[in-house]
Scaffold this active site. Structure first.
Site, PDB file in Angstrom:
ATOM      1  N   ARG A 538      36.862  44.169  34.537  1.00 11.12           N
ATOM      2  CA  ARG A 538      36.931  43.126  33.522  1.00 11.12           C
ATOM      3  C   ARG A 538      36.006  41.967  33.874  1.00 11.12           C
ATOM      4  NH1 ARG A 538      42.283  40.581  31.945  1.00 11.12           N
ATOM      5  NH2 ARG A 538      42.570  40.335  34.206  1.00 11.12           N
ATOM      6  N   SER A 602      40.512  43.989  44.331  1.00  7.39           N
ATOM      7  CA  SER A 602      41.865  44.429  44.711  1.00  7.39           C
ATOM      8  C   SER A 602      41.871  45.579  45.705  1.00  7.39           C
ATOM      9  CB  SER A 602      42.643  44.819  43.444  1.00  7.39           C
ATOM     10  OG  SER A 602      42.638  43.751  42.540  1.00  7.39           O
ATOM     11  N   ASP A 656      44.017  41.048  43.579  1.00  9.21           N
ATOM     12  CA  ASP A 656      44.812  40.911  42.357  1.00  9.21           C
ATOM     13  C   ASP A 656      46.185  40.295  42.622  1.00  9.21           C
ATOM     14  OD1 ASP A 656      45.555  43.124  43.812  1.00  9.21           O
ATOM     15  OD2 ASP A 656      45.878  44.429  42.099  1.00  9.21           O
TER      16      ASP A 656
END
Length: 908
Positions: A538, A602, A656
């Site tokens: 993203r 992450s 994350d």
């Protein structure tokens, strides 16, 4: 004789003329398709009333649960003794069921007549005669019946599988002292009084269920039982969620409709004729079983007799004359109708014989009229039966949400079997009323005795299979003591990970993130955020506004990362990421803009500062070469330089978990823990600096990224791992690594379930032992399927549609229930393990601060209901609030960047 002349003089015109007169006279007996459809709709309403807890007490159609939960699957086996009572005879059967490859049933039986004085005597007498016949048969066949399960076929009314409370007698029985009593107890009492023999009655069913189970052994699609004989009734497999009379909403149970009572509340009053009312008035139970009195063999002959008497009295038959025989109740047997309707010519010959035996002086016209009367009465019966059957078929179709239902009806009963045209008329009308149902009618060859044996055979199979399934599933269930043990082991590894001396050996690395504070609401500005943590990437523009109504606006675009890039080279991976950033900036009209950047990465990283991250190891299916041991921020910067399209101002790199904590912390200042339960799993929390030996300084707090997915890599979970965990681990990209994550996270739970289902199938405990090729494919059972199936209120038909997607097209409702149980057990264990680990974290925070009671918020991305339950149980001194992250870790990365940037600004 008239019969000889009939063959020569029979005339179609004459027959048609007489038939037309009878049709006109008996017009009220002839029901249009529209009327039959209306009857079907009425019956469907009655079914709904019977299924509903509030309306059942007043419903005419009682929809009684039979406690039969499954139909045969062909693997049943064993020897059983069946007792069958349902009319003027009593049968005792020895039934041997051979399953699997043989799949056949052998039966021996003896039939005994029940004298009328017994049928209408006292309950103790009927119990005694049952017992006497049982002794006789068992001794004659030299069977050690005391070692055999005994099935009791009782063609009246059942309240549970091993108990009958008789609601009302039908079929000519009027035994005193039995209605409202448990008939099985009465039989047991009779046996006990004798004292020289003992049996164990393990199941009680009625004849309708027996027919369904008999035919279900030969056709696994059979889910309806129909009886049209002395009496009439139907049963079918209903969804438990619709059976409000019982607790539980999963799976199916056979429902005995007791549809003979349809109309007892006036629902059929406009369709009942004067003849029907006369039949009812002269019956043993006036006002009861009104539908049965319009259909069944016990009343069909009498209906014809009363019509003939009325027509004779109106000078339409027999020259207006009757005889004592014709006026005698019951003199016109339903068997006569079978013979009369056999064939036009042979039927007329039979008609002549029947009428002459009744002492009547008759003509050819009288025979034709009588034959037509029989046709009209039996046709009405078949069509009414079709109408109610159509309602049952629609109920099943709607339960399954099927555009076209394919099912089988097991049928028994003298009318269906012996009447030459009844079955054809019934089948034809059913097809007309429910054209969207592909219905097969399968005649029960061995009667309900075989069905009774099948009920117990199925019950024995289910009990054995259930025990084996639970034995296997129990390996996936954790006790409270085990969860407390997990909590303590996690706590121990946390301390080892924080210590400089033991950090390298610790499985839980407790990595410093250099995030020293959470948002306070004064943050302001526009930030770019990148979020990489799985197969998608993203890019976000995050606009943070301070003031009294501080808020965050976000714009984002999601890009996929192909498998070949995830497992290619590091240069290819970061080139792809930069290409996505460039596309986003152009999409937002910001080409050339320079904004502070937060990067959510992450994966396990070692950080020496906020804008650096050394990748320790890939997880979640990534294998890009040339990245482990490298600073991923530098790898991204190098890729940006190669692209030469834009420049980035790096400020913060987080994972994350930290992003989630910060994102939720913006809305709840008490949020000091971040939890991810998704593709992977991890936790971060605000640790006291004095405990973080890898970083200098003792003042304040710093967020620690636990990387708890690796808990167990040093053997801490070996005694909790099952054969299924070992299978999943062995076939993973990193065998022996991320053991805790492999028991908790979404990337692996579906695979655990798949291995359990394969094991169950191989043992014959699921899908009838037949495994689909698709289910053999690693990764085919996605965790999203597990989440959908495990949902509390998901209907079994939706579970079944998921199984069909997996190639399990022949799966049954029972299979769906078991698959749901497997998913629930696996998901619950994951949540409990997660809760145990989280309990260690919040207890650590509480003890750090020397508090008797800690109140803290956990920012979470994922489902946490069972996690909360476990946490409350294992950490009772901690009041934990869960704050669900709505915008994910990308927002958190931008907010960390905002916090870092704002620390450079002078406070107003």
């Amino acid at each position: 004789m008239l019969a000889s002349s009939l063959l020569a003089t029979y005339c179609t015109e004459l027959h048609d003329d007489q038939a037309h007169k009878v049709d006109k006279y008996l017009q009220c007996f002839q029901l249009s398709d529209e009327t039959l459809m209306d009857v079907s709709i009425r019956f469907r309403r009655e079914m709904d009333k019977g299924l509903c807890r509030d309306t059942n007490p007043t419903a005419a159609v009682k929809m009684l649960p039979t406690f039969v939960r499954s139909t045969p699957d062909g693997t049943e086996q064993g020897e059983f003794l069946s007792l069958d009572l349902g009319g003027a005879t009593f049968r005792v059967l020895l039934v041997k069921v051979m399953g699997n490859d043989e799949q056949k049933v052998e039966m021996e039986n003896q039939i005994y007549a029940i004298p009328e004085h017994i049928m209408r005597g006292s309950g103790s007498e009927v119990g005694s005669i049952h017992y006497t016949q049982l002794i006789c048969t068992v001794h004659n066949k030299a069977v050690g019946a005391c070692h055999l399960p005994v099935l009791y076929m009782y063609e009246f009314t059942i309240t549970q599988i091993d108990k009958i409370v008789l609601l009302s007698w039908t079929k000519g029985f009027r035994l005193s002292g039995v209605e409202g009593k448990d008939v099985v107890s009465l039989l047991r009492e009779s046996i006990k009084k004798r004292g020289d023999f003992d049996i164990d009655i393990v199941a009680v069913i009625n004849d309708t269920v027996g027919a369904m189970m008999t035919c279900g052994y030969d056709d696994h699609n059979c889910e309806i039982g129909l009886i049209v004989g002395t009496g009439t009734n139907a049963c079918y497999m209903e969804q438990m969620r619709n059976l409000e009379l019982l607790d539980g909403d999963e799976g199916r149970m056979c429902v005995n409709t007791e549809w003979g009572a349809f109309g007892d509340d006036g629902a059929l009053e406009d369709l009942r004729t004067d003849i029907d009312r006369e039949i009812d008035a002269g019956s043993l139970n006036p006002g009861k079983q009104l539908f049965e009195k319009m259909i069944s063999g016990m009343y069909m002959g009498e209906l014809v007799r009363l019509i003939l008497v009325r027509m004779a009295k109106e000078q339409l038959l027999f020259q207006g004359k009757t005889t004592a025989e014709l006026l005698t109740t019951g003199s016109f047997s339903t068997n006569y109708i079978y013979a009369i309707e056999n064939d036009k010519l042979e039927g007329l010959a039979s008609t002549e014989k029947v009428l002459r035996d009744l002492g009547l002086d008759l003509s050819l016209e009288d025979c034709i009229v009588t034959q037509r009367v029989c046709q009209i009465v039996s046709t009405r019966a078949a069509h009414l039966c079709a109408a109610t059957l159509a309602a049952v078929l629609r109920q099943i179709r709607d339960n399954k949400a099927a555009e076209k239902l394919r099912t089988t009806i097991g049928v028994d009963g003298s009318v269906y079997k012996n009447h030459p045209e009844f079955s054809r008329r019934l089948h034809k009308m059913v097809r007309r009323l429910v054209p969207d149902c592909d219905v097969r009618f399968l005649q029960s060859q061995y009667g309900s005795g075989k069905g009774a044996a099948m009920v117990t055979a199925v019950a024995y199979r289910l009990a054995t299979q259930h025990a084996e399934r639970q034995r296997i599933l129990n390996t996936l269930r954790l006790s409270r003591a085990q969860l407390l043990d997990v909590k303590e082991r996690v706590r121990k590894e946390m301390v080892r990970g924080l210590s400089k001396q033991t950090h390298e050996q610790a499985s839980v690395k407790m990595l410093p993130t250099y995030v020293r504070s959470t948002p306070d609401g004064t943050e302001h500005g526009d930030f770019l955020a990148l979020d990489l943590g799985g197969s998608s990437f993203r890019v976000l523009l995050v606009q943070v506004r301070s003031g009294k109504r501080h808020k965050v606006d976000m714009h984002q675009k999601i890009y996929s990362i192909p498998q070949e890039i995830m497992q290619g080279t590091g240069e290819e991976l970061f080139n792809h990421i930069v290409h996505c950033i460039s596309d986003f900036l152009e999409y937002m009209g910001m080409k050339g803009a320079s904004l502070p950047l937060g990067f959510t990465f992450s994966f396990p990283c070692h950080q020496n500062r906020l804008d650096q991250g050394i990748l320790l190891k890939w997880t979640k299916g990534f294998k890009a070469t040339g990245c482990e041991g490298e600073d991923v921020v530098m790898l991204l910067k190098d890729a940006v330089r190669r692209k030469q399209d834009f420049d980035l101002n790096f400020v913060a790199m987080v994972n994350d978990t930290v992003g989630t904590m910060i994102s939720c912390g913006y809305e709840d200042p008490k949020c000091e823990v971040g939890l991810i339960v998704g593709t992977g799993t991890n936790v971060c929390y605000m640790e006291d600096m004095k405990n973080i030996e890898l970083v200098e300084g003792d003042d304040g707090h710093m967020c620690v990224n636990m990387e708890w997915g690796a808990f167990g890599d040093s053997g801490e979970l070996d005694d909790f791992c099952t054969q299924f965990d070992h299978m999943v681990d062995a076939s993973s990209n990193y065998p022996g690594k991320q053991r805790y994550e492999k028991m908790i996270s979404g990337m692996y739970l579906g695979e655990i379930v798949r291995n359990v289902l394969i094991d169950f199938t191989a043992k014959g405990l699921l899908f009838r032992g037949k495994l689909s090729e698709r289910l053999k494919t690693r990764g085919i059972f996605e965790t999203k399927f597990l989440s959908q199936i495990e949902r509390d209120h998901l209907a079994m038909r939706q579970v079944r549609s998921i199984l069909q997607h997996l190639g399990l097209t022949s799966s049954t409702c029972d299979d769906s229930v078991l698959v749901k149980e497997v998913c629930t057990v696996v998901a619950r264990r994951a949540a409990q393990l997660c809760g145990a680990g989280l309990a260690a974290v919040v207890e650590k925070i509480r003890e750090n601060r020397n508090l008797n009671h800690l109140s803290v918020t956990v920012g979470v991305d994922g489902a946490v209901i069972v996690v909360q339950e476990t946490l409350q149980d294992l950490a009772p001194q901690c009041q934990v609030t869960f704050h669900k992250s709505e915008d994910g870790s990308g927002k958190g990365a931008a907010l960390i960047t905002a916090v870092t940037e704002s620390s450079r600004w002078p406070k107003k």
